[in-house]
Each structure stands twice: as C-alpha cells, then as structure tokens.
Design a protein around this motif. Structure first.
Motif, PDB file in Angstrom:
ATOM      1  N   LYS A 530       0.835  -1.204   0.000  1.00 55.71           N
ATOM      2  CA  LYS A 530       0.000   0.000   0.000  1.00 55.71           C
ATOM      3  C   LYS A 530       0.874   1.260   0.000  1.00 55.71           C
ATOM      4  O   LYS A 530       0.635   2.192  -0.774  1.00 55.71           O
ATOM      5  N   ALA A 531       1.874   1.276   0.869  1.00 54.07           N
ATOM      6  CA  ALA A 531       2.770   2.437   0.933  1.00 54.07           C
ATOM      7  C   ALA A 531       3.526   2.591  -0.389  1.00 54.07           C
ATOM      8  O   ALA A 531       3.741   3.715  -0.863  1.00 54.07           O
ATOM      9  N   PHE A 532       3.906   1.473  -0.991  1.00 54.03           N
ATOM     10  CA  PHE A 532       4.604   1.519  -2.286  1.00 54.03           C
ATOM     11  C   PHE A 532       3.683   2.086  -3.360  1.00 54.03           C
ATOM     12  O   PHE A 532       4.096   2.954  -4.145  1.00 54.03           O
ATOM     13  N   GLU A 533       2.436   1.643  -3.373  1.00 53.54           N
ATOM     14  CA  GLU A 533       1.466   2.145  -4.362  1.00 53.54           C
ATOM     15  C   GLU A 533       1.320   3.660  -4.243  1.00 53.54           C
ATOM     16  O   GLU A 533       1.309   4.376  -5.250  1.00 53.54           O
ATOM     17  N   GLN A 534       1.215   4.161  -2.995  1.00 50.48           N
ATOM     18  CA  GLN A 534       0.978   5.585  -2.760  1.00 50.48           C
ATOM     19  C   GLN A 534       2.217   6.445  -3.032  1.00 50.48           C
ATOM     20  O   GLN A 534       2.098   7.603  -3.428  1.00 50.48           O
ATOM     21  N   SER A 535       3.411   5.881  -2.826  1.00 49.99           N
ATOM     22  CA  SER A 535       4.626   6.706  -2.841  1.00 49.99           C
ATOM     23  C   SER A 535       5.515   6.555  -4.073  1.00 49.99           C
ATOM     24  O   SER A 535       6.229   7.500  -4.438  1.00 49.99           O
ATOM     25  N   ALA A 536       5.508   5.384  -4.707  1.00 54.28           N
ATOM     26  CA  ALA A 536       6.528   5.042  -5.708  1.00 54.28           C
ATOM     27  C   ALA A 536       6.703   6.101  -6.796  1.00 54.28           C
ATOM     28  O   ALA A 536       7.831   6.469  -7.148  1.00 54.28           O
ATOM     29  N   ALA A 537       5.604   6.606  -7.341  1.00 58.14           N
ATOM     30  CA  ALA A 537       5.702   7.533  -8.483  1.00 58.14           C
ATOM     31  C   ALA A 537       6.230   8.901  -8.082  1.00 58.14           C
ATOM     32  O   ALA A 537       6.649   9.689  -8.936  1.00 58.14           O
ATOM     33  N   PHE A 538       6.228   9.194  -6.772  1.00 62.41           N
ATOM     34  CA  PHE A 538       6.735  10.484  -6.296  1.00 62.41           C
ATOM     35  C   PHE A 538       8.206  10.392  -5.891  1.00 62.41           C
ATOM     36  O   PHE A 538       8.845  11.406  -5.618  1.00 62.41           O
ATOM     37  N   LEU A 539       8.715   9.171  -5.804  1.00 61.37           N
ATOM     38  CA  LEU A 539      10.115   8.942  -5.451  1.00 61.37           C
ATOM     39  C   LEU A 539      10.918   8.692  -6.718  1.00 61.37           C
ATOM     40  O   LEU A 539      10.610   7.765  -7.479  1.00 61.37           O
ATOM     41  N   ARG A 540      11.912   9.514  -6.981  1.00 57.23           N
ATOM     42  CA  ARG A 540      12.684   9.433  -8.232  1.00 57.23           C
ATOM     43  C   ARG A 540      14.062   8.811  -7.977  1.00 57.23           C
ATOM     44  O   ARG A 540      14.667   9.053  -6.931  1.00 57.23           O
ATOM     45  N   ILE A 541      14.531   8.044  -8.947  1.00 55.30           N
ATOM     46  CA  ILE A 541      15.858   7.425  -8.857  1.00 55.30           C
ATOM     47  C   ILE A 541      16.674   7.852 -10.065  1.00 55.30           C
ATOM     48  O   ILE A 541      16.410   7.436 -11.201  1.00 55.30           O
ATOM     49  N   LYS A 542      17.638   8.736  -9.819  1.00 52.33           N
ATOM     50  CA  LYS A 542      18.489   9.256 -10.890  1.00 52.33           C
ATOM     51  C   LYS A 542      19.419   8.153 -11.409  1.00 52.33           C
ATOM     52  O   LYS A 542      19.985   7.395 -10.624  1.00 52.33           O
ATOM     53  N   GLY A 543      19.564   8.077 -12.731  1.00 52.73           N
ATOM     54  CA  GLY A 543      20.480   7.123 -13.345  1.00 52.73           C
ATOM     55  C   GLY A 543      20.065   5.665 -13.224  1.00 52.73           C
ATOM     56  O   GLY A 543      20.892   4.763 -13.313  1.00 52.73           O
ATOM     57  N   ALA A 544      18.745   5.435 -12.997  1.00 54.51           N
ATOM     58  CA  ALA A 544      18.258   4.058 -12.868  1.00 54.51           C
ATOM     59  C   ALA A 544      18.327   3.337 -14.208  1.00 54.51           C
ATOM     60  O   ALA A 544      18.295   3.959 -15.280  1.00 54.51           O
ATOM     61  N   LYS A 545      18.432   2.008 -14.148  1.00 54.34           N
ATOM     62  CA  LYS A 545      18.468   1.190 -15.367  1.00 54.34           C
ATOM     63  C   LYS A 545      17.195   1.403 -16.178  1.00 54.34           C
ATOM     64  O   LYS A 545      17.222   1.535 -17.395  1.00 54.34           O
ATOM     65  N   ASN A 546      16.053   1.459 -15.488  1.00 51.50           N
ATOM     66  CA  ASN A 546      14.773   1.756 -16.144  1.00 51.50           C
ATOM     67  C   ASN A 546      14.549   3.258 -16.072  1.00 51.50           C
ATOM     68  O   ASN A 546      14.345   3.808 -14.983  1.00 51.50           O
ATOM     69  N   PRO A 547      14.575   3.961 -17.210  1.00 50.76           N
ATOM     70  CA  PRO A 547      14.443   5.431 -17.179  1.00 50.76           C
ATOM     71  C   PRO A 547      13.124   5.907 -16.590  1.00 50.76           C
ATOM     72  O   PRO A 547      13.022   7.057 -16.139  1.00 50.76           O
ATOM     73  N   LEU A 548      12.116   5.051 -16.561  1.00 48.82           N
ATOM     74  CA  LEU A 548      10.819   5.446 -15.992  1.00 48.82           C
ATOM     75  C   LEU A 548      10.907   5.625 -14.480  1.00 48.82           C
ATOM     76  O   LEU A 548      10.063   6.289 -13.873  1.00 48.82           O
ATOM     77  N   ASP A 549      11.948   5.058 -13.856  1.00 50.09           N
ATOM     78  CA  ASP A 549      12.139   5.219 -12.408  1.00 50.09           C
ATOM     79  C   ASP A 549      12.518   6.648 -12.030  1.00 50.09           C
ATOM     80  O   ASP A 549      12.500   7.003 -10.853  1.00 50.09           O
TER      81      ASP A 549
END
Length: 706
Positions: A530-549
């Motif tokens: 649930k916490a992942f669903e609510q938060s994931a799209a607002f948390l950014r990961i620079k230089g991730a393998k998947n650019p959508l991250d």
C-alpha cells in the motif's frame, strides 16, 4: 447521510464524492488520488479532494457529538422519540447544541434556585398570560426562603428568562440580528495609552466598525490588542429592536402577566441571550478571520516552497554579522558541508581586505558557482563587499531569506545532520541549501516560523497546522523527491510515507547504499504494497536502469509504456523525450477498465519531459546600491524590490533595507483588486514607487510600478 452532507457543502457530483470517499477509506492520499486516480474521481483536483476530506471530518465530528448528546439525554431519562428524530436529522452543530441546551447540566443558576423554591407553577401561570391578578397568585408562593411577593415574582421571572434563553426561534432571531447588524467597537485602556508596545495598535484606541464587514487582518489585530491588555472590545446592536422582536414572539396580552413577561424578556436578553450569542458571533467572526488568514498563509507557503531552485551547484553561503563576524560555509553540489570559518570584514574589526582574500581563495579551492548571502543584519554591507571581488570563474551572487534559519539551526533535525557543529554553522548551511533547493530545506522548519503570513500565531493552531501540512505535502509531491539524496524531513511528506517510514528509508539507504530501482523500495522494512502504491511515483531514482524510475509515471503503468514503445518500433529509452513519436500514438488503443484517457494523457505529457521540475530556475537580483537605510528613501523614487509577504490588505516588499515597504491593495492596480495574488506572487522581482516614508514609525508606503 455523509455523502449528501458533503455534496451539499461542496456542490460536487454525488458519484465523484462517493468514489473519492472510497479511496480515502482505502488509505489513499490526496496527492495520489488527484494524480493517479483521475478516472475514479472524475478528474477532481487536490483542492476539491481536500474539501471532501474537510467536510468528511466535520460530518464525523457532528455524528460523534450526536451520539454523546443522545446518550446524555437517555441517561437523564428525557429522550423522547420526537427529540431523538430532531437530533438525528440535524445537519448543523449550532442547531444541535440549541436542541441540547434545555437539558444540559448547568452550574447553579437563579432559575434552579427558583425551582427549588417551588416557583415553576407560578412561572407557567404567568406564561399562560390568562391571569389578571398576578400578585394575589404570587402571594400563595411566599413561604420558606421567600419573604415577599416581589421575591416570588422575581424567581418566576428567572425561570421564564431561562425558558426564553433556551428557545431556538428566539436564539436564531437574535443570531440573525447580530450577524447582520452587530458593531464592534474598541476603547483604549487609559493606563496603557502611552505604553510603547501599545503604539502599534494605536489605530484601534477608539474604533468602531460593522462586525460582518471588518477585514480579517483588522479583526485579528484588534483581538490581539485586547489579549495583550491594551484595549477593551464591545459588541453592540440596537437593543430596543432586538427586545421588540422577542416581545412580538412572546407577549399576546396586555394584562399583568404581560408586564412580568416583559421584565423577564429584558432580564433574559441582558443576562443570558446577548452575552452568550454576542460571544458566539464574535467567535464565528474570529473563525472566518482565521480561515482567511490561514488561506493567505497557505498561498504564501505554497509559493515559497515552490520558489526557484538554483539546482545542483557548488555554493558558498554567508550568514552576515558585524561584531560576531560573517559565518562562511562551502557546500558541494549536493549540499554537503565541505568547509566553514568566520571572517570579520565589518566594524569593529573592518578586515575587508583579509575577507576578500579569504572568499577569493575559497571560491577557487571549492570551485564555487554561486554565493548565497543571508538577508539579515549586515546583509547589504556584505553584498557590497562580495560584488567588489573579481572571481576567476563566473560566480552568481544571491541574497537569500534567513526567515526560520535560526529555528532550524537549533532544531533536533539540525543537530542530527551536524552534531559536531554549532548553531552558526548550521544556520549558514541552511542559507546555502535554500538557494540550491528551497523546498528540500524549508520542509525542515516549522512552517509558522517562516514568516509569510498575517497573524499566524493568533489563529486556530490545529486548523493552521492541518492546512500547512496539506500545502507542504502538495508541494513535495508536485516536485517529486530524489530518494537517494532526500532528508528524512523531505521523505516524510511523500505520499504514503510519513515520519516512521521516512526514517526506515533513510536507515536502509545508509546501511545498503543507494536505491538502484523503484523495486528496491519494497525492501525497506515495514514499507508494504500500500505504501509503495501511494509513494513510488513520487520517489525518483536518478540514473536508474529503467528510465521510468526517474519520472512521474506510476510503476503500475510501466507495462503500458513498454507496449507503446514496442508498437512504435522503438526502444523505451528512445521513446522518452521523442515528442514526434509520442504525438502520433493513438491513446484509445491503450484504454482499459483500470486506465482511461486522462491517465494516458498524463503519461504522454510526462514522457515528453520526464522528471521536469515544475519550478523556475533562480535568477540573480540586485537592489539599488545607494539605498542603505530608511532615511535614504524619499517620495517619488522608483526602486527594484522583491515581494517577501502577501496579505489580504496588500503585499510587503524588500527594497534592500531592514524595513519592508507595504503596497496597499489600493496601490496594486488602478482598478479594483479582488485577490492580491492575481497581481503579485511571493519572491517576485518588481519595480515600486515610494509614496510615503514615516521614519518615526518605520513605515514605508509603496505603489506597484507598471
């Protein structure tokens, strides 16, 4: 019942309200719902969803009060079916309390004493208005503690007065008159008239105004002056008209009973009705003023938090001072402290040459790209010193607001970040980081300490805090957060996270190193689906393998984006940022039960500019270097300035001296100004014209120069 109540107050469609309530009950947050559940809510924005939350809470509070009252009435054995229905059907807290008033346990009253003396039958006889010889009837009740007919009649009138006070129709009529016609007036307390602290309130030493028209800032100022003991406040209406309204409702005869009732009405009005309802009316006016002030603060805070960041640049920050010197820190592009020391360019040491050499060498050694100078004491002198320096590399110079920096420097957060440094170093670091990223730094400070409101310490603090939390949460999630560099404070405002999970993320990052993908976030202890669903799209990961991250695309939609890339015959990497290809995509092909056109359109917008910061980049600003103090100002001058606070009555502007000038709402435009925010915004760089300078009162009147 709840849905109807919310629809009535928000004027939103029932279906939209019902769907939103379901999401809220499923522990979804406002940022998540407004951004990623548009099809479910019918595209409600965060303000509309916040309104639903507000009225949901009000309804729940009303229902809770109903349950308490019904239990109290049942315990007293006075709950009839008719009364129960009235209470259950009530949709207003004031009406609910009026229904309960006759049964509410009271402290010892005059009416209660009269009842104990057996005078309630006499009161009923008088209220029937059929008896002509009231005194003869009253004589029969002269016994025990009563020694005269007048005492008996007075006791009966006290009971009647209480009945009148408890009548809903009378209370509502008087409320109506107070709401429409009440005047608020003030008088200075003579012994405080010459008090130095009272002078800022001297406009209200003798003041009178319609209560329903008084601006929120003026009412809050008057109430503060009263609370500090400088003035007395009085609420007044036309008493004769108010009494006539009650007389016309009650008196139906012209006999002796009517005379007694008239006396009881006057007593009820002066002793019970008016004191209680005038206080209620003032409280209601205060509540409206609070709401207006909170709205102003919230708007200002939003503009401040979304202020222009300089970005990841190496910064030399200076907290200026005279005798104690100027505290200098050097920060790397990520805001880490690399060096600190103190220079003494101003009086009494006046070591400007040594200071220039030191700043030059530090700028070169740490490859400084920008200098941030706090806008407090010695700010102008320090800025003038810096502008004399010929830097080897291009170096921008900014003056940064210090508001709240001292609060941060002494806070637990600051001590955790810099346990080996004192408050002066921490304050300087805060100034530098504010330039790099205002949002990331300001979330560490109690919003009330930032100083961008009007009378924020006088309003309902619970309501204020709730609204400010909503604003901070909105800003943090609108910008997005780099999970690998964010502080615990910043992480705690991310949708679905909160303080405890923020600490868990921070500790996991410290122990295991940076997050390499959004999937890694699920490895954080106690961070569930649930916490992942609510938060994931607002948390950014620079230089991730998947650019959508490193985008605002939610992980639940990754498969759709990959399918789009496949259908267009390009790699995922080549699809992102490719506006030509993205515009050609037929979105209807990807519509499903769970994903509609609104979400798909948001995905395309995000893919065009993935992770784009919605904020503008910080711009250099220079004050008029000839203006050092208020005495340098004169009528007619045109000066550059920065808007540093917005209120309902105008905005305050920093023109480079200690005192901020006021552009009154009437001087913002030649036409009527409904909303100050439509003409200026916080930290906007503007040109102002000096209209008036009052050196004694340290007041500057300005006009917006078009």
């Amino acid at each position: 019942m709840m849905i109807k109540y919310i629809v009535k107050h928000t004027q939103l469609a029932e279906k939209k309200v019902k769907s939103t309530i379901q999401l809220l009950n499923d522990d979804c947050t406002i940022p998540f719902i407004s951004r990623y559940r548009k099809e479910v809510t019918g595209n409600l924005d965060e303000i509309q969803i916040a309104d639903i939350v507000k009225y949901k809470e009000l309804f729940e509070a009303l229902e809770k009060r109903k349950i308490a009252i019904l239990k109290a009435l049942e315990d007293q054995g006075v709950l009839t079916e008719a009364l129960k229905q009235k209470i259950e059907n009530t949709q207003d807290l004031t009406t609910l309390e009026d229904l309960y008033l006759p049964f509410k346990k009271k402290r010892k009253t005059k009416a209660e004493t009269a009842r104990k003396n057996g005078l309630e039958p006499l009161a009923k006889i008088i209220m029937s208005q059929k008896a002509n010889d009231v005194e003869s009837i009253a004589y029969k009740y002269v016994k025990g503690d009563l020694s005269s007919v007048e005492e008996a009649l007075e006791g009966a009138r006290h009971i009647i007065a209480e009945w009148l006070n408890e009548r809903t129709d009378i209370r509502n009529n008087l409320r109506h008159q107070l709401e429409r016609y009440a005047q608020i007036s003030t008088k200075v307390i003579k012994t405080k008239k010459d008090d130095e602290k009272a002078q800022k309130f001297r406009d209200y030493f003798d003041w009178s105004e319609s209560l329903n028209r008084i601006p929120s800032h003026r009412l809050l100022a008057i109430l503060r002056a009263e609370s500090e003991g400088f003035i007395r406040i009085k609420i007044e209406i036309d008493d004769i008209r108010a009494l006539e309204h009650i007389d016309n409702r009650i008196i139906r005869s012209k006999n002796a009973c009517a005379d007694q009732i008239e006396l009881a009405i006057s007593d009820a009005y002066k002793r019970l009705l008016f004191p209680s309802l005038s206080k209620e009316t003032l409280n209601n006016a205060k509540e409206k003023a609070d709401d207006a002030a909170i709205t102003v603060f919230a708007k200002n805070l939003k503009q401040l938090l979304l202020g222009s960041p300089l970005g990841e640049k190496r910064v030399l920050a200076i907290d200026p001072g005279f005798r104690s010197g100027c505290k200098i820190v050097c920060l790397d592009a990520q805001g880490a402290l690399k060096h600190n020391e103190t220079i003494y360019p101003h009086a009494p040491k006046n070591d400007s040459i040594g200071a220039i050499k030191k700043i030059s060498s530090l700028a070169e050694a740490y490859k400084i790209e920008a200098i941030a100078i706090g806008n407090g004491t010695a700010s102008r002198e320090t800025e003038a010193l810096i502008r004399k320096i010929q830097f080897k590399n291009e170096t921008q110079v900014f003056v940064v607001s210090e508001a709240g920096a001292s609060i941060y420097s002494a806070s637990t957060i600051a001590r955790e970040e810099f346990p080996d440094y004192d408050v002066t170093v921490r304050g300087s670091v805060s100034i530098g980081r504010r330039l790099q990223d205002p949002l990331a730094e300001l979330v560490k400070i109690d919003a009330k300490s930032i100083g961008v409101g009007q009378y924020q310490h006088d309003v309902d603090q619970t309501k204020l805090q709730k609204q400010l939390d909503i604003v901070v949460e909105y800003c943090v999630n609108a910008v997005g957060v780099n999970i690998n560099s964010a502080s615990k404070s910043l992480l705690s405002y991310v949708s679905g996270i909160g303080p405890k999970l923020a600490e868990n993320i921070f500790e996991y990052r410290t122990e295991h190193g940076v997050f390499k993908s959004r999937k890694d976030i699920l490895k954080v202890p106690r961070l569930g689906d649930k916490a992942f669903e609510q938060s994931a799209a607002f948390l950014r990961i620079k230089g991730a393998k998947n650019p959508l991250d490193d985008s605002a695309v939610h992980p639940e939609c990754y498969a759709i984006v990959k399918q789009m890339a496949k259908d267009e015959g390009v790699s995922l990497q080549d699809l992102i940022g490719n506006k030509t290809t993205l515009k050609k995509i037929d979105l209807k092909k990807y519509v499903s039960e769970s994903v509609g056109l609104l979400t798909l359109q948001d995905i395309i917008t995000e893919l065009e500019k993935p992770g784009l910061d919605i904020r503008e980049t910080a711009k250099v600003f220079t004050f008029n270097q000839n203006i050092k103090t208020i005495t340098d100002l004169h009528e007619g001058q045109l000066l550059p300035g920065i808007v540093n606070n917005i209120t309902n009555f105008g905005c305050f502007v920093d023109v480079g001296i200690k005192e901020s000038g006021l552009i009154h709402v009437s001087n913002l435009s030649d036409s009527f100004v409904k909303d100050v925010n439509e003409h200026v915004h916080l930290h906007q760089q503007i040109i102002v014209k000096v209209l008036e300078v009052d050196v004694a009162r340290k007041r500057i009147q300005l006009k917006l120069h078009k």
